[in-house]
Design a protein around this motif. Structure first.
Motif, PDB file in Angstrom:
ATOM      1  N   GLN A 159       0.849  -1.193   0.000  1.00 17.46           N
ATOM      2  CA  GLN A 159       0.000   0.000   0.000  1.00 17.46           C
ATOM      3  C   GLN A 159       0.889   1.249   0.000  1.00 17.46           C
ATOM      4  O   GLN A 159       0.721   2.123   0.852  1.00 17.46           O
ATOM      5  N   PRO A 160       1.844   1.341  -0.941  1.00 15.83           N
ATOM      6  CA  PRO A 160       2.869   2.382  -0.809  1.00 15.83           C
ATOM      7  C   PRO A 160       2.350   3.814  -0.896  1.00 15.83           C
ATOM      8  O   PRO A 160       2.754   4.658  -0.082  1.00 15.83           O
ATOM      9  N   VAL A 161       1.466   4.086  -1.839  1.00 19.16           N
ATOM     10  CA  VAL A 161       1.052   5.488  -2.011  1.00 19.16           C
ATOM     11  C   VAL A 161      -0.043   5.849  -1.006  1.00 19.16           C
ATOM     12  O   VAL A 161      -0.099   6.976  -0.518  1.00 19.16           O
ATOM     13  N   TYR A 162      -0.877   4.876  -0.697  1.00 22.82           N
ATOM     14  CA  TYR A 162      -1.850   5.080   0.398  1.00 22.82           C
ATOM     15  C   TYR A 162      -1.089   5.414   1.686  1.00 22.82           C
ATOM     16  O   TYR A 162      -1.412   6.383   2.378  1.00 22.82           O
ATOM     17  N   ALA A 163      -0.045   4.607   1.981  1.00 21.62           N
ATOM     18  CA  ALA A 163       0.755   4.847   3.192  1.00 21.62           C
ATOM     19  C   ALA A 163       1.422   6.224   3.141  1.00 21.62           C
ATOM     20  O   ALA A 163       1.445   6.952   4.145  1.00 21.62           O
ATOM     21  N   ALA A 164       1.930   6.584   1.971  1.00 15.29           N
ATOM     22  CA  ALA A 164       2.601   7.888   1.839  1.00 15.29           C
ATOM     23  C   ALA A 164       1.610   9.029   2.045  1.00 15.29           C
ATOM     24  O   ALA A 164       1.927  10.040   2.687  1.00 15.29           O
ATOM     25  N   SER A 165       0.395   8.860   1.523  1.00 18.79           N
ATOM     26  CA  SER A 165      -0.622   9.909   1.693  1.00 18.79           C
ATOM     27  C   SER A 165      -0.971  10.071   3.169  1.00 18.79           C
ATOM     28  O   SER A 165      -1.122  11.192   3.672  1.00 18.79           O
ATOM     29  N   LYS A 166      -1.105   8.942   3.868  1.00 15.38           N
ATOM     30  CA  LYS A 166      -1.443   9.004   5.294  1.00 15.38           C
ATOM     31  C   LYS A 166      -0.285   9.583   6.112  1.00 15.38           C
ATOM     32  O   LYS A 166      -0.512  10.297   7.093  1.00 15.38           O
ATOM     33  N   ALA A 167       0.952   9.259   5.727  1.00 17.27           N
ATOM     34  CA  ALA A 167       2.109   9.858   6.412  1.00 17.27           C
ATOM     35  C   ALA A 167       2.117  11.370   6.178  1.00 17.27           C
ATOM     36  O   ALA A 167       2.418  12.156   7.087  1.00 17.27           O
ATOM     37  N   GLY A 168       1.747  11.787   4.972  1.00 21.35           N
ATOM     38  CA  GLY A 168       1.658  13.220   4.672  1.00 21.35           C
ATOM     39  C   GLY A 168       0.638  13.914   5.558  1.00 21.35           C
ATOM     40  O   GLY A 168       0.840  15.042   6.011  1.00 21.35           O
ATOM     41  N   VAL A 169      -0.458  13.227   5.810  1.00 22.57           N
ATOM     42  CA  VAL A 169      -1.504  13.793   6.669  1.00 22.57           C
ATOM     43  C   VAL A 169      -0.968  14.054   8.085  1.00 22.57           C
ATOM     44  O   VAL A 169      -1.332  15.038   8.728  1.00 22.57           O
ATOM     45  N   VAL A 170      -0.066  13.189   8.545  1.00 22.03           N
ATOM     46  CA  VAL A 170       0.515  13.394   9.888  1.00 22.03           C
ATOM     47  C   VAL A 170       1.351  14.683   9.913  1.00 22.03           C
ATOM     48  O   VAL A 170       1.261  15.476  10.857  1.00 22.03           O
ATOM     49  N   GLY A 171       2.130  14.897   8.870  1.00 23.82           N
ATOM     50  CA  GLY A 171       2.925  16.135   8.787  1.00 23.82           C
ATOM     51  C   GLY A 171       2.026  17.360   8.739  1.00 23.82           C
ATOM     52  O   GLY A 171       2.299  18.389   9.386  1.00 23.82           O
ATOM     53  N   LEU A 172       0.938  17.244   8.002  1.00 22.72           N
ATOM     54  CA  LEU A 172      -0.032  18.337   7.937  1.00 22.72           C
ATOM     55  C   LEU A 172      -0.629  18.596   9.316  1.00 22.72           C
ATOM     56  O   LEU A 172      -0.688  19.737   9.793  1.00 22.72           O
ATOM     57  N   MET A 173      -1.056  17.512   9.969  1.00 28.62           N
ATOM     58  CA  MET A 173      -1.701  17.630  11.294  1.00 28.62           C
ATOM     59  C   MET A 173      -0.794  18.353  12.289  1.00 28.62           C
ATOM     60  O   MET A 173      -1.219  19.288  12.988  1.00 28.62           O
ATOM     61  N   LYS A 174       0.486  17.956  12.329  1.00 31.27           N
ATOM     62  CA  LYS A 174       1.397  18.582  13.304  1.00 31.27           C
ATOM     63  C   LYS A 174       1.603  20.063  12.988  1.00 31.27           C
ATOM     64  O   LYS A 174       1.669  20.904  13.894  1.00 31.27           O
ATOM     65  N   SER A 175       1.695  20.367  11.694  1.00 34.54           N
ATOM     66  CA  SER A 175       1.886  21.772  11.293  1.00 34.54           C
ATOM     67  C   SER A 175       0.679  22.616  11.659  1.00 34.54           C
ATOM     68  O   SER A 175       0.816  23.749  12.150  1.00 34.54           O
ATOM     69  N   ILE A 176      -0.517  22.070  11.425  1.00 35.78           N
ATOM     70  CA  ILE A 176      -1.738  22.828  11.742  1.00 35.78           C
ATOM     71  C   ILE A 176      -1.885  22.960  13.271  1.00 35.78           C
ATOM     72  O   ILE A 176      -2.327  23.990  13.774  1.00 35.78           O
ATOM     73  N   ALA A 177      -1.496  21.905  13.998  1.00 33.51           N
ATOM     74  CA  ALA A 177      -1.577  21.984  15.466  1.00 33.51           C
ATOM     75  C   ALA A 177      -0.695  23.129  15.984  1.00 33.51           C
ATOM     76  O   ALA A 177      -1.095  23.876  16.895  1.00 33.51           O
ATOM     77  N   GLN A 178       0.504  23.288  15.408  1.00 33.78           N
ATOM     78  CA  GLN A 178       1.387  24.380  15.829  1.00 33.78           C
ATOM     79  C   GLN A 178       0.784  25.742  15.494  1.00 33.78           C
ATOM     80  O   GLN A 178       0.813  26.680  16.289  1.00 33.78           O
ATOM     81  N   PHE A 179       0.217  25.837  14.294  1.00 31.27           N
ATOM     82  CA  PHE A 179      -0.332  27.113  13.829  1.00 31.27           C
ATOM     83  C   PHE A 179      -1.598  27.504  14.592  1.00 31.27           C
ATOM     84  O   PHE A 179      -1.800  28.668  14.948  1.00 31.27           O
ATOM     85  N   ALA A 180      -2.457  26.508  14.851  1.00 28.39           N
ATOM     86  CA  ALA A 180      -3.799  26.816  15.362  1.00 28.39           C
ATOM     87  C   ALA A 180      -3.893  26.779  16.887  1.00 28.39           C
ATOM     88  O   ALA A 180      -4.870  27.280  17.448  1.00 28.39           O
ATOM     89  N   GLY A 181      -2.878  26.232  17.541  1.00 27.35           N
ATOM     90  CA  GLY A 181      -2.921  26.123  19.003  1.00 27.35           C
ATOM     91  C   GLY A 181      -3.235  27.438  19.715  1.00 27.35           C
ATOM     92  O   GLY A 181      -4.070  27.476  20.623  1.00 27.35           O
TER      93      GLY A 181
END
Ligand SMILES: NC(=O)c1ccc[n+]([C@@H]2O[C@H](COP(=O)([O-])OP(=O)(O)OC[C@H]3O[C@@H](n4cnc5c(N)ncnc54)[C@H](O)[C@@H]3O)[C@@H](O)[C@H]2O)c1
Length: 263
Positions: A159-181
């Motif tokens: 599931q390489p690209v599915y996994a990559a997309s989900k890993a990307g979502v984690v990077g997005l989540m952490k960035s938004i958490a920093q911005f929106a906190g």
């Protein structure tokens, strides 16, 4: 436990099916009004009825989350017009999970399928975040949850690209958490492993031999709990994270996975 969620408004992408459906119903049970964004009208209408039967207002908007302008129109014209605010955003939309289209190595997967994962899972999550965040910031309260996947943490040769997309979502989540906190907006990722949903049987039989006792034993053997999660397990964590009981919890990936991976 008092969750203080009654009267909030939640937007749930992919809320018409599987885990997203269970999240919609769990919020409705807590008195949260529901706006479902997904691409299957028939199922979406059914979930809307189920939510209304729990005493809340609910609406379905047919929209492809990979198309940012349609998503913006859905939020502005259909959701804000109706509810006047958005308190909670859940990103659960994902393609092909039922058809097993993601179960292919990098050499076998068709490029158009790879691109669809990136478009819906990663770009869709970016689009919905960018659309909804300003409204949460203006009210100084918000909750955003991304539904990840443990393969985004462990990798999966099939599931390489599915996994990559989900890993990307984690990077997005952490960035938004920093911005929106600073705006009192808590942002987290709930990460399932294989999870039984109403729609799952066919996929599990086809890809994992779920139809036989031996297949079930083999599959659940990878889980310390010797069972698979059900959609309600994921929904329970999502509802908790969106409540006042989780008001200092942000930027985290929380696996609900029976111990399938521990990190
Ligand atoms: N079920 C599992 O075993 C499992 C495991 C790990 C992670 N997940 C993740 O959980 C989430 C839900 O999975 P599920 O099993 O409930 O899936 P599902 O197929 O039952 O539901 C997918 C939802 O996404 C919507 N959708 C698909 N493409 C869309 C698009 N372009 N625009 C808008 N909506 C779209 C569908 O209408 C549907 O509501 C997904 O993000 C999935 O990757 C599921």
């Amino acid at each position: 436990m008092e969750l203080n969620l009654a009267g909030k408004v939640a937007v749930i992408t992919g809320g018409s099916s599987g885990i997203g459906r269970e999240i919609s119903l769990s919020f409705a049970t807590e008195g949260v009004h529901i706006a479902i964004i997904a691409n299957d009208q028939h199922k979406g209408d059914k979930v809307v009825t189920e939510c209304r039967n729990r005493g809340v207002d609910a609406v379905f908007i047919g929209c492809d989350v990979s198309d940012e302008s349609s998503l913006q129109a859905a939020v502005n014209d259909a959701i804000l017009e109706k509810f006047g605010k958005i308190d909670i955003l859940i990103n659960s939309a994902a393609p092909y999970v039922r058809t097993g289209g993601q179960i292919n190595t990098i050499l076998e997967q068709k490029p158009e399928i790879s691109e669809r994962f990136i478009d819906v899972i990663l770009k869709g999550a970016i689009h919905s975040t960018r659309t909804v965040l300003p409204f949460m910031m203006s009210q100084s309260w918000g909750r955003i949850i991304y539904i990840g996947s443990d393969v985004g943490r462990t990798g999966d040769s099939h599931q390489p690209v599915y996994a990559a997309s989900k890993a990307g979502v984690v990077g997005l989540m952490k960035s938004i958490a920093q911005f929106a906190g600073p705006h009192n907006i808590m942002v987290n990722c709930v990460s399932p492993a294989l999870t039984l949903t109403e729609e799952d049987e066919e996929l599990l039989v086809k890809n994992y031999g779920w139809g036989t006792e031996e297949g079930k034993k083999k599959l659940t053997g990878a889980y310390p709990t010797r069972k698979l999660a059900v959609a309600e397990d994921i929904a329970n964590m999502v509802v908790f994270l969106c409540s006042d009981r989780a008001s200092d919890l942000t930027g985290q990936v929380i696996s609900v996975n029976g111990g399938f991976c521990m990190m």
